[in-house]
Design a protein around this motif. Structure first.
Motif, mmCIF file in Angstrom:
data_model
loop_
_atom_site.group_PDB
_atom_site.id
_atom_site.type_symbol
_atom_site.label_atom_id
_atom_site.label_comp_id
_atom_site.label_asym_id
_atom_site.label_seq_id
_atom_site.Cartn_x
_atom_site.Cartn_y
_atom_site.Cartn_z
ATOM 1 N N PRO A 1 0.888 -1.415 -0.177
ATOM 2 C CA PRO A 1 0.178 -0.005 -0.123
ATOM 3 C C PRO A 1 0.862 1.059 -0.262
ATOM 4 N N GLY A 2 0.244 2.387 -0.654
ATOM 5 C CA GLY A 2 1.288 3.729 -0.468
ATOM 6 C C GLY A 2 2.464 3.512 -1.600
ATOM 7 N N GLY A 3 1.981 2.977 -2.657
ATOM 8 C CA GLY A 3 3.145 2.981 -3.951
ATOM 9 C C GLY A 3 3.759 1.652 -3.784
ATOM 10 N N ASN A 4 3.340 1.155 -5.128
ATOM 11 C CA ASN A 4 3.759 -0.422 -5.322
ATOM 12 C C ASN A 4 5.326 -0.659 -5.889
ATOM 13 N N GLY A 5 5.837 -1.726 -5.815
ATOM 14 C CA GLY A 5 7.173 -1.953 -6.222
ATOM 15 C C GLY A 5 7.593 -1.553 -7.794
ATOM 16 N N VAL A 6 6.488 -1.842 -8.519
ATOM 17 C CA VAL A 6 6.747 -1.655 -10.115
ATOM 18 C C VAL A 6 6.834 -0.001 -10.384
ATOM 19 N N GLU A 7 5.984 0.754 -9.398
ATOM 20 C CA GLU A 7 5.959 2.065 -9.520
ATOM 21 C C GLU A 7 7.353 2.487 -9.092
ATOM 22 N N ALA A 8 7.833 2.100 -8.298
ATOM 23 C CA ALA A 8 8.966 2.516 -7.398
ATOM 24 C C ALA A 8 10.112 2.227 -8.408
ATOM 25 N N ILE A 9 10.280 0.891 -8.919
ATOM 26 C CA ILE A 9 11.413 0.501 -9.823
ATOM 27 C C ILE A 9 11.516 1.704 -11.080
ATOM 28 N N THR A 10 10.102 1.809 -11.629
ATOM 29 C CA THR A 10 10.078 2.908 -12.922
ATOM 30 C C THR A 10 10.452 4.151 -12.513
ATOM 31 N N GLU A 11 10.332 4.671 -11.195
ATOM 32 C CA GLU A 11 10.866 5.949 -10.877
ATOM 33 C C GLU A 11 12.257 5.939 -10.503
ATOM 34 N N ILE A 12 12.871 4.962 -9.699
ATOM 35 C CA ILE A 12 14.249 4.792 -9.566
ATOM 36 C C ILE A 12 15.048 5.130 -10.916
ATOM 37 N N ILE A 13 14.397 4.064 -11.780
ATOM 38 C CA ILE A 13 15.316 3.957 -13.262
ATOM 39 C C ILE A 13 15.121 5.097 -13.958
ATOM 40 N N ALA A 14 14.072 5.693 -13.718
ATOM 41 C CA ALA A 14 13.820 7.238 -14.612
ATOM 42 C C ALA A 14 14.746 8.418 -13.799
ATOM 43 N N ARG A 15 15.021 8.308 -12.771
ATOM 44 C CA ARG A 15 15.822 9.079 -12.077
ATOM 45 C C ARG A 15 17.360 8.739 -12.379
ATOM 46 N N GLY A 16 17.899 7.808 -13.138
ATOM 47 C CA GLY A 16 19.060 7.442 -13.232
ATOM 48 C C GLY A 16 19.932 7.204 -12.100
ATOM 49 N N LEU A 17 19.282 6.284 -11.188
ATOM 50 C CA LEU A 17 20.010 6.150 -9.886
ATOM 51 C C LEU A 17 20.841 4.646 -10.427
ATOM 52 N N PRO A 18 22.086 4.690 -9.702
ATOM 53 C CA PRO A 18 22.813 3.422 -10.211
ATOM 54 C C PRO A 18 22.610 2.147 -9.333
ATOM 55 N N SER A 19 21.642 2.194 -8.348
ATOM 56 C CA SER A 19 21.207 1.223 -7.572
ATOM 57 C C SER A 19 20.665 0.076 -8.571
#
Length: 208
Positions: free
Chosen positions: A60-78
């Motif tokens: 709840p409060g933001g699922n994993g796929v949305e988070a993955i998409t955003e992290i990749i979009a921000r160009g983070l190295p993780s």
């Protein structure tokens, strides 16, 4: 060699505590932080830039796929390693398409998890054996060819305009089971409703 830094993302405190304890007690890992949902995960990942993020999917409060998409979009190295109890195509495929480095189930043995995190940190793809074999099957087989005999029976009745209650009565199963079969049919055919399922089935020769 420096420790592999981790961010643990899961909405269950017990799971987070267990993972933190597991990695803290093992040499070569450092847990930087924990997040309880996808939005918190993105914020912490942006600030901490961990080597590997262990990501649950359904929160709840933001699922994993949305988070993955955003992290990749921000160009983070993780690197993002999905760690979940769900192995359905509707969970697996979007997570991998979003940019996850790997996908493991929570029942993975401790050593397998350590190995997977090390591999993910090096940028290697990690898939649990069950997920890997299903993805290979999905690529090799035409969509819909993996429908079970029961799913085909349900689909034939749907094509005749039969309602869920009547399908349940005819096949001697519950309406809840009918709905489950329909969910699996939609997943396998890549559709969202009965009409589209029937159309796709005729188009692919599943219904003659």
């Amino acid at each position: 060699m420096p420790d592999i830094t981790l961010l643990i993302v899961d909405d269950h405190p017990v799971v987070r505590d267990g993972l933190r304890g597991m990695f803290t007690s093992a040499p070569g890992f450092e847990v930087l932080a924990e997040a309880a949902d996808g939005r918190e995960a993105v914020a912490l990942a942006t600030g901490l830039r961990p080597d590997v993020i262990l990501m649950d999917l359904r929160m709840p409060g933001g699922n994993g796929v949305e988070a993955i998409t955003e992290i990749i979009a921000r160009g983070l190295p993780s690197k993002i390693l999905v760690l979940t109890t769900y192995d359905t195509d509707s969970d697996t495929i979007p997570a991998i398409e979003a940019g996850a480095t790997g996908y493991l189930l929570k029942d993975a043995p401790r050593d397998e998890l350590f190995t997977a995190v090390r591999a993910a940190a090096e940028g290697r793809t990690v898939l649990s054996p069950a997920i890997a074999s299903r993805l290979v099957d999905r690529v090799r087989a035409p969509q819909g060819s993996t429908l079970s005999a029961r799913e085909r029976e349900v689909l034939r009745l749907v094509a005749k305009g039969t309602g869920n209650r009547e399908i349940a009565a005819e096949l001697f199963i519950s309406q809840a089971t009918v709905k489950t079969h329909l969910t699996h049919i939609y997943e396998k055919l890549g559709v969202n409703d009965r009409a589209a399922a029937v159309a796709a089935a005729y188009d692919r020769g599943i219904l003659g």
